[in-house]
Design a protein around this motif. Structure first.
Motif, PDB file in Angstrom:
ATOM      1  N   VAL A 258       0.852  -1.184   0.000  1.00 18.65           N
ATOM      2  CA  VAL A 258       0.000   0.000   0.000  1.00 18.65           C
ATOM      3  C   VAL A 258       0.889   1.236   0.000  1.00 18.65           C
ATOM      4  CG1 VAL A 258      -1.642   1.362   1.369  1.00 18.65           C
ATOM      5  CG2 VAL A 258      -1.950  -1.112   1.138  1.00 18.65           C
ATOM      6  N   HIS A 259       0.523   2.243  -0.798  1.00 18.63           N
ATOM      7  CA  HIS A 259       1.231   3.522  -0.821  1.00 18.63           C
ATOM      8  C   HIS A 259       0.245   4.645  -0.510  1.00 18.63           C
ATOM      9  CE1 HIS A 259       4.824   1.716  -2.630  1.00 18.63           C
ATOM     10  NE2 HIS A 259       4.037   1.141  -3.526  1.00 18.63           N
ATOM     11  N   HIS A 260       0.587   5.472   0.470  1.00 20.19           N
ATOM     12  CA  HIS A 260      -0.176   6.686   0.780  1.00 20.19           C
ATOM     13  C   HIS A 260       0.701   7.886   0.463  1.00 20.19           C
ATOM     14  CE1 HIS A 260      -2.940   4.541   3.944  1.00 20.19           C
ATOM     15  NE2 HIS A 260      -3.122   4.109   2.701  1.00 20.19           N
ATOM     16  N   LEU A 261       0.164   8.805  -0.322  1.00 25.06           N
ATOM     17  CA  LEU A 261       0.916   9.997  -0.730  1.00 25.06           C
ATOM     18  C   LEU A 261       0.304  11.222  -0.064  1.00 25.06           C
ATOM     19  CD1 LEU A 261       3.187  11.143  -2.549  1.00 25.06           C
ATOM     20  CD2 LEU A 261       1.480  11.320  -4.397  1.00 25.06           C
ATOM     21  N   TRP A 262       1.149  11.993   0.645  1.00 22.37           N
ATOM     22  CA  TRP A 262       0.709  13.166   1.404  1.00 22.37           C
ATOM     23  C   TRP A 262       1.509  14.396   0.968  1.00 22.37           C
ATOM     24  CZ3 TRP A 262      -3.259  11.772   4.594  1.00 22.37           C
ATOM     25  CH2 TRP A 262      -3.325  10.424   4.988  1.00 22.37           C
ATOM     26  N   ALA A 263       0.901  15.556   1.112  1.00 29.51           N
ATOM     27  CA  ALA A 263       1.561  16.827   0.781  1.00 29.51           C
ATOM     28  C   ALA A 263       1.540  17.740   2.008  1.00 29.51           C
ATOM     29  CB  ALA A 263       0.871  17.510  -0.396  1.00 29.51           C
ATOM     30  N   TYR A 264       2.659  18.414   2.258  1.00 30.86           N
ATOM     31  CA  TYR A 264       2.777  19.360   3.379  1.00 30.86           C
ATOM     32  C   TYR A 264       3.572  20.573   2.909  1.00 30.86           C
ATOM     33  CZ  TYR A 264       1.770  15.026   5.957  1.00 30.86           C
ATOM     34  OH  TYR A 264       1.225  13.838   6.395  1.00 30.86           O
ATOM     35  N   LYS A 265       3.365  21.669   3.594  1.00 28.32           N
ATOM     36  CA  LYS A 265       4.122  22.873   3.267  1.00 28.32           C
ATOM     37  C   LYS A 265       5.594  22.707   3.613  1.00 28.32           C
ATOM     38  CE  LYS A 265       0.849  25.267   1.476  1.00 28.32           C
ATOM     39  NZ  LYS A 265       0.877  25.510   0.006  1.00 28.32           N
ATOM     40  N   ASP A 266       5.852  22.074   4.736  1.00 30.26           N
ATOM     41  CA  ASP A 266       7.233  21.844   5.185  1.00 30.26           C
ATOM     42  C   ASP A 266       7.206  20.753   6.253  1.00 30.26           C
ATOM     43  OD1 ASP A 266       6.365  23.152   7.592  1.00 30.26           O
ATOM     44  OD2 ASP A 266       6.927  25.092   6.720  1.00 30.26           O
ATOM     45  N   LEU A 267       8.366  20.429   6.802  1.00 28.84           N
ATOM     46  CA  LEU A 267       8.450  19.360   7.797  1.00 28.84           C
ATOM     47  C   LEU A 267       7.703  19.706   9.083  1.00 28.84           C
ATOM     48  CD1 LEU A 267      12.170  18.194   7.373  1.00 28.84           C
ATOM     49  CD2 LEU A 267      10.094  16.960   6.692  1.00 28.84           C
ATOM     50  N   GLN A 268       7.717  20.989   9.474  1.00 25.85           N
ATOM     51  CA  GLN A 268       6.992  21.375  10.676  1.00 25.85           C
ATOM     52  C   GLN A 268       5.489  21.249  10.472  1.00 25.85           C
ATOM     53  OE1 GLN A 268       8.353  22.157  13.795  1.00 25.85           O
ATOM     54  NE2 GLN A 268       6.189  21.828  14.307  1.00 25.85           N
ATOM     55  N   SER A 269       5.015  21.604   9.276  1.00 25.98           N
ATOM     56  CA  SER A 269       3.603  21.434   8.963  1.00 25.98           C
ATOM     57  C   SER A 269       3.216  19.961   9.009  1.00 25.98           C
ATOM     58  CB  SER A 269       3.302  22.012   7.580  1.00 25.98           C
ATOM     59  OG  SER A 269       1.990  21.713   7.171  1.00 25.98           O
TER      60      SER A 269
END
Length: 311
Positions: A258-269
């Motif tokens: 299984v692959h889940h792909l996530w997006a964030y502004k940066d590592l802290q986000s």
């Protein structure tokens, strides 16, 4: 098994003295042998409280197999028969999108040249309607496996679309030259064919800048439906910051992946968003019940390249 041993020991102690135990065992053995011998058409005779059974070697072997089968049936979990394949139960049936994910391990000294080569060729394939495929995203790993490129393609039309693209690209001289040059820069490569979960978002282009996390889970065989049932509820807890990009499971390549792909502004986000999920009622239950389904898990933090529609 502990409970079985406990009750066996308790039952044995209640039988009392050794003669009583022997008498009980004789009665039990007599009952078993009577049933086996009668079913096999064997002769039997009683004399002075003793049972004498004439049996052939084949009959003895068959009775042992029958007893083993009966004993094993006590501990083998019954499985409800399914009427359809996992892929049909978990995907968007009204659509037939197939995805291909590629992992290219690049020679460290060639990474910049590799990215430039991909930027020159891959967007033209993506934009050309002659090819029924789309470049969903292309990245370099930042944390995880170093000097690695990851490409995600979508084929609208499923396997026929994939076959059509492959056949057409064989006739594309520019792509043939691209593959030849690319081969000089790679240490290894692998790919998987994937389907998307019905309850996940379909990946669509987004503006940046973002970092992306690809979390990959190797599940225990036979647990994909259970995983899907839990995550169909869990995905609702992870939509508040639009971090959910796509969820996929393998069809060819490493299976039960299984692959889940996530997006964030940066590592802290990323840290804040993941911590916030624990404040959602029910999230801890999903984690509690899905962790035992996992054999191995891996996380990559990835940076999109210039050619990526996901920025």
């Amino acid at each position: 098994m502990r409970a079985l041993r406990y009750y066996t020991a308790t039952w044995w102690s209640h039988l009392g003295t050794a003669p009583a135990r022997c008498s009980c065992l004789v009665k039990m053995a007599t009952g078993v042998l009577q049933r086996v011998s009668s079913s096999l058409g064997q002769g039997r005779a009683r004399s002075a409280g003793h049972l004498v059974v004439w049996s052939r070697g084949v009959a003895t072997s068959n009775s042992k197999k029958r007893e083993d089968s009966w004993f094993k049936s006590l501990f083998v979990r019954k499985v409800d028969p399914r009427k359809d394949a996992h892929s049909n139960l978990l995907t968007k049936n009204e659509e037939s999108n197939l995805y291909k994910i590629q992992f290219h391990n690049v020679k460290p000294e060639c990474l910049d040249a590799y990215n430039k080569l991909c930027e020159d060729v891959l967007p033209s394939i993506h934009a050309d309607k002659y090819y029924p495929c789309e470049l969903v995203g292309t990245w370099n790993t930042w944390y995880g496996e170093q000097d690695q490129a990851v490409h995600l393609w979508r084929y609208r039309g499923g396997y026929p679309a994939l076959t059509e693209v492959m056949n057409k690209l064989r006739q594309n001289k520019e792509f043939t030259e691209y593959r030849k040059e690319r081969g000089k820069m790679l240490l290894s490569r692998r790919n998987q064919l994937l389907l998307e979960f019905s309850f996940w978002n379909e990946p669509v282009p987004r503006e940046g800048p973002n970092i992306y996390e690809l979390r990959s889970y190797q599940l225990r065989p036979g647990t994909m439906i259970e995983w899907g049932n839990y995550w169909a509820r869990a995905i609702g807890y992870r939509q508040h910051n639009r971090e959910a990009v796509g969820g996929f499971f393998s069809q060819i390549g490493n299976l039960y992946m299984v692959h889940h792909l996530w997006a964030y502004k940066d590592l802290q986000s990323r840290e804040d968003t993941r911590n916030g999920a624990w404040q959602e009622e029910g999230w801890h239950e999903v984690v509690y019940y899905t962790v035992p389904l996992i054999q191995h898990m891996d996380s990559r933090i990835m940076i999109p390249t210039k050619a990526s529609p996901l920025q």
